[in-house]
Design a protein around this motif. Structure first.
Motif, mmCIF file in Angstrom:
data_model
loop_
_atom_site.group_PDB
_atom_site.id
_atom_site.type_symbol
_atom_site.label_atom_id
_atom_site.label_comp_id
_atom_site.label_asym_id
_atom_site.label_seq_id
_atom_site.Cartn_x
_atom_site.Cartn_y
_atom_site.Cartn_z
ATOM 1 N N PHE A 1 -16.568 -57.493 34.714
ATOM 2 C CA PHE A 1 -15.818 -56.740 33.720
ATOM 3 C C PHE A 1 -15.672 -57.524 32.423
ATOM 4 O O PHE A 1 -15.866 -56.995 31.345
ATOM 5 C CB PHE A 1 -14.453 -56.344 34.279
ATOM 6 C CG PHE A 1 -13.661 -55.452 33.375
ATOM 7 C CD1 PHE A 1 -14.090 -54.168 33.081
ATOM 8 C CD2 PHE A 1 -12.476 -55.887 32.812
ATOM 9 C CE1 PHE A 1 -13.361 -53.330 32.244
ATOM 10 C CE2 PHE A 1 -11.737 -55.062 31.978
ATOM 11 C CZ PHE A 1 -12.181 -53.784 31.696
ATOM 12 N N MET A 2 -15.310 -58.828 32.554
ATOM 13 C CA MET A 2 -15.063 -59.574 31.317
ATOM 14 C C MET A 2 -15.081 -61.079 31.544
ATOM 15 O O MET A 2 -15.073 -61.565 32.668
ATOM 16 C CB MET A 2 -13.723 -59.184 30.718
ATOM 17 C CG MET A 2 -12.545 -59.682 31.476
ATOM 18 S SD MET A 2 -11.018 -59.308 30.589
ATOM 19 C CE MET A 2 -9.844 -60.001 31.735
ATOM 20 N N VAL A 3 -15.066 -61.780 30.416
ATOM 21 C CA VAL A 3 -14.837 -63.217 30.338
ATOM 22 C C VAL A 3 -13.577 -63.368 29.500
ATOM 23 O O VAL A 3 -13.482 -62.800 28.413
ATOM 24 C CB VAL A 3 -16.023 -63.943 29.661
ATOM 25 C CG1 VAL A 3 -15.704 -65.416 29.453
ATOM 26 C CG2 VAL A 3 -17.296 -63.762 30.467
ATOM 27 N N ALA A 4 -12.593 -64.085 30.011
ATOM 28 C CA ALA A 4 -11.336 -64.286 29.283
ATOM 29 C C ALA A 4 -11.256 -65.734 28.815
ATOM 30 O O ALA A 4 -11.540 -66.660 29.572
ATOM 31 C CB ALA A 4 -10.144 -63.962 30.181
ATOM 32 N N GLU A 5 -10.877 -65.902 27.552
ATOM 33 C CA GLU A 5 -10.706 -67.235 26.988
ATOM 34 C C GLU A 5 -9.307 -67.339 26.397
ATOM 35 O O GLU A 5 -8.861 -66.442 25.680
ATOM 36 C CB GLU A 5 -11.733 -67.501 25.898
ATOM 37 C CG GLU A 5 -11.568 -68.869 25.254
ATOM 38 C CD GLU A 5 -12.599 -69.152 24.172
ATOM 39 O OE1 GLU A 5 -12.935 -70.330 23.993
ATOM 40 O OE2 GLU A 5 -13.042 -68.199 23.503
ATOM 41 N N ILE A 6 -8.638 -68.437 26.713
ATOM 42 C CA ILE A 6 -7.338 -68.746 26.134
ATOM 43 C C ILE A 6 -7.496 -70.031 25.325
ATOM 44 O O ILE A 6 -8.003 -71.033 25.834
ATOM 45 C CB ILE A 6 -6.255 -68.964 27.222
ATOM 46 C CG1 ILE A 6 -6.177 -67.790 28.184
ATOM 47 C CG2 ILE A 6 -4.906 -69.287 26.572
ATOM 48 C CD1 ILE A 6 -5.752 -66.481 27.588
ATOM 49 N N VAL A 7 -7.071 -69.988 24.062
ATOM 50 C CA VAL A 7 -7.117 -71.166 23.196
ATOM 51 C C VAL A 7 -5.703 -71.424 22.694
ATOM 52 O O VAL A 7 -5.038 -70.522 22.180
ATOM 53 C CB VAL A 7 -8.076 -70.949 22.002
ATOM 54 C CG1 VAL A 7 -8.034 -72.142 21.054
ATOM 55 C CG2 VAL A 7 -9.495 -70.701 22.487
ATOM 56 N N LEU A 8 -5.263 -72.666 22.867
ATOM 57 C CA LEU A 8 -3.922 -73.090 22.430
ATOM 58 C C LEU A 8 -4.055 -74.097 21.299
ATOM 59 O O LEU A 8 -4.762 -75.096 21.437
ATOM 60 C CB LEU A 8 -3.173 -73.740 23.596
ATOM 61 C CG LEU A 8 -3.075 -72.937 24.886
ATOM 62 C CD1 LEU A 8 -2.389 -73.760 25.968
ATOM 63 C CD2 LEU A 8 -2.366 -71.619 24.665
ATOM 64 N N THR A 9 -3.361 -73.845 20.205
ATOM 65 C CA THR A 9 -3.372 -74.761 19.069
ATOM 66 C C THR A 9 -1.932 -75.147 18.761
ATOM 67 O O THR A 9 -1.123 -74.282 18.396
ATOM 68 C CB THR A 9 -4.005 -74.089 17.830
ATOM 69 O OG1 THR A 9 -5.310 -73.629 18.174
ATOM 70 C CG2 THR A 9 -4.085 -75.064 16.670
ATOM 71 N N PRO A 10 -1.600 -76.435 18.927
ATOM 72 C CA PRO A 10 -0.223 -76.854 18.638
ATOM 73 C C PRO A 10 0.077 -76.722 17.151
ATOM 74 O O PRO A 10 -0.775 -76.989 16.306
ATOM 75 C CB PRO A 10 -0.177 -78.317 19.088
ATOM 76 C CG PRO A 10 -1.594 -78.769 19.119
ATOM 77 C CD PRO A 10 -2.455 -77.547 19.331
ATOM 78 N N LEU A 11 1.302 -76.295 16.858
ATOM 79 C CA LEU A 11 1.766 -76.177 15.486
ATOM 80 C C LEU A 11 2.824 -77.242 15.219
ATOM 81 O O LEU A 11 3.457 -77.746 16.154
ATOM 82 C CB LEU A 11 2.324 -74.771 15.241
ATOM 83 C CG LEU A 11 1.333 -73.631 15.506
ATOM 84 C CD1 LEU A 11 2.016 -72.275 15.366
ATOM 85 C CD2 LEU A 11 0.117 -73.740 14.595
#
Length: 171
Positions: free
Chosen positions: A116-126
């Motif tokens: 169905f899909m490929v899921a990507e999570i990207v976290l960038t600290p602020l």
């Protein structure tokens, strides 16, 4: 409350940067917690079950093995009793920064049937202790992307991000 934007950053989304097909749905928010807290919320089965699907749905049987080829699996339960198993693997893992999962394979790199899909999570600290959270669902075709959108991607994934944001202070 999490903040939502409608922009896609070409530094985060390689489909935009490379011009590759882009059957992607994106949720871009600022969350009130550090990347470490968000990582913990995703990678701890007991915590994931608290927020990872829109209430009143629930999650059981979470298995999270955050390594390339490790399982990312859980069962979603609708209030009417319908059960939706989700089994997949991690394709990439960068602790506290980025991970990619897919339902195209199950552990052992065995094809899982119709992906169905490929899921990507990207976290960038602020700088203020918050985190930019970009969740992207990439699909094999425009048709499956539109199906996911019609299923309520923006509302569902937005609600889940709000639920995640609500538990971050307790982690």
């Amino acid at each position: 409350m999490a903040q939502e934007t409608d922009t896609i950053d070409p530094q985060i989304d390689p489909c935009v940067a490379t011009g590759a097909h882009n059957h992607a749905l994106v949720l871009d928010r600022v969350l009130n917690g550090t990347p470490e807290k968000i990582w913990k919320a995703f990678m701890t089965p007991e915590i994931l079950a608290q927020w990872f699907c829109p209430k009143p749905w629930s999650i059981t049987d979470a298995v999270i093995e955050p390594e390339v080829g490790g399982r990312f699996a859980f069962t979603m339960h609708r209030p009417d009793g319908e059960v939706m198993p989700n089994d997949g693997v991690f394709l990439a893992v960068e602790p506290n920064r980025r991970w990619i999962t897919t339902d195209a394979f199950v552990k052992g790199w065995l094809p899982a049937g119709m992906p169905f899909m490929v899921a990507e999570i990207v976290l960038t600290p602020l700088a203020d202790g918050k985190t930019r959270y970009v969740a992207t669902a990439r699909h094999w075709s425009e048709e499956t992307m539109k199906q996911h959108e019609a299923m309520g991607f923006h509302d569902g994934w937005g609600t889940v991000a709000d639920q995640l944001n609500a538990i971050l202070p307790s982690l």
